[in-house]
Design a protein around this motif. Structure first.
Motif, short mmCIF file in Angstrom:
data_model
loop_
_atom_site.label_atom_id
_atom_site.label_comp_id
_atom_site.label_asym_id
_atom_site.label_seq_id
_atom_site.Cartn_x
_atom_site.Cartn_y
_atom_site.Cartn_z
N ARG A 8 -4.20 -9.93 5.06
CA ARG A 8 -3.30 -8.88 4.58
C ARG A 8 -1.88 -9.10 5.11
NH1 ARG A 8 -6.37 -3.96 3.33
NH2 ARG A 8 -4.34 -3.06 2.87
N ARG A 35 1.41 -9.95 2.78
CA ARG A 35 2.63 -9.14 2.84
C ARG A 35 3.85 -10.02 3.09
NH1 ARG A 35 4.45 -3.69 2.48
NH2 ARG A 35 2.23 -3.29 2.53
N PRO A 60 0.67 -0.93 11.04
CA PRO A 60 0.92 0.23 10.17
C PRO A 60 2.41 0.47 9.92
CG PRO A 60 -0.31 0.89 12.16
CD PRO A 60 -0.04 -0.58 12.25
N ALA A 61 3.27 0.13 10.90
CA ALA A 61 4.71 0.33 10.70
C ALA A 61 5.21 -0.51 9.52
CB ALA A 61 5.48 -0.02 11.97
N ARG A 99 3.36 -1.22 7.02
CA ARG A 99 2.51 -0.75 5.91
C ARG A 99 1.57 -1.84 5.39
NH1 ARG A 99 6.60 3.41 2.93
NH2 ARG A 99 6.82 4.68 4.79
N ILE A 100 1.04 -2.62 6.33
CA ILE A 100 0.09 -3.65 5.99
C ILE A 100 -1.31 -3.06 5.94
CG2 ILE A 100 -0.95 -5.83 6.75
CD1 ILE A 100 1.89 -6.44 8.00
N PRO A 132 -3.44 0.81 7.33
CA PRO A 132 -3.26 2.09 8.02
C PRO A 132 -3.73 1.96 9.47
CG PRO A 132 -5.21 2.15 6.61
CD PRO A 132 -4.52 0.83 6.36
N GLU A 181 -7.23 5.98 10.23
CA GLU A 181 -7.18 6.20 8.78
C GLU A 181 -7.75 5.02 7.99
OE1 GLU A 181 -3.12 7.17 7.77
OE2 GLU A 181 -2.94 8.41 9.56
N ASP A 182 -8.11 3.95 8.66
CA ASP A 182 -8.64 2.75 8.00
C ASP A 182 -10.14 2.91 7.80
OD1 ASP A 182 -8.66 0.22 6.87
OD2 ASP A 182 -8.29 -0.85 8.74
#
Length: 131
Positions: A21, A25, A91-92, A94-95, A97, A101-102
Motif C-alpha cells: 500500500r 501510494r 495514517p497521516a 492516508r495510506i 487507517p 479503525e483498520d
C-alpha cells in the motif's frame, strides 16, 4: 516478520500488505505505472531498507543503553516502530487507517510481526555485540 504476515494472509486476515500500500501510494504520487510485479518487488525492497534502517537505529540505542538482555530492548523498540508507523505517518499520509479503525486481522498481525522483529533485533545484537 514475513512468515507472520504470509501466514495471516493465508488465513484471510491481512488484505493488502502495508508495504504494498505504501509503494502504491508513492508510485501514484509520481505518476508511475503500478504493474503488480513492480509493486511487489519495490514493496519487498522498501520494507527491507526500512527494517535495516530501523535496525541501525536500534544498534545506536543499544550501544548507549548496553542492555544485558538485548531482546528485552528489541521488543519495546519494535513496538515503538509499529506505533510511530501505524498510528503516525502511515495514517497521516492516508495510506491505511490507524489500527483502531483498520481491519482487526491486519492490525494484530502487524503488531505480532513487529514483536518478532524486536526479538530478532535483540538476538542479532547479542551475536554482533560479542564480536
Amino acid at each position: 516478520m514475513s512468515a507472520v504476515m504470509l501466514g495471516a494472509e493465508r488465513l484471510g486476515l491481512m488484505g493488502r500488505h502495508p508495504p504494498e500500500r505504501i509503494v502504491e501510494r508513492g508510485l501514484a504520487a509520481v505518476g508511475a505505472e503500478q504493474e503488480r510485479t513492480r509493486v511487489d518487488a519495490a514493496a519487498g525492497g522498501a520494507h527491507l531498507v526500512f527494517g535495516t534502517a530501523c535496525g541501525a537505529l536500534f544498534g545506536l540505542i543499544a550501544r548507549v543503553v548496553r542492555p544485558r538482555a538485548p531482546e528485552a530492548l528489541g521488543v519495546p523498540f519494535a513496538v515503538g516502530v509499529w506505533i510511530v508507523s501505524y498510528f503516525g505517518w502511515i495514517p497521516a499520509l492516508r495510506i491505511l487507517p490507524p489500527p483502531s479503525e483498520d481491519r482487526p486481522g491486519r492490525a494484530w498481525t502487524m503488531l505480532a510481526a513487529h514483536l518478532v522483529y524486536g526479538v530478532a533485533l535483540g538476538a542479532a545484537w547479542r551475536v554482533l555485540a560479542r564480536r
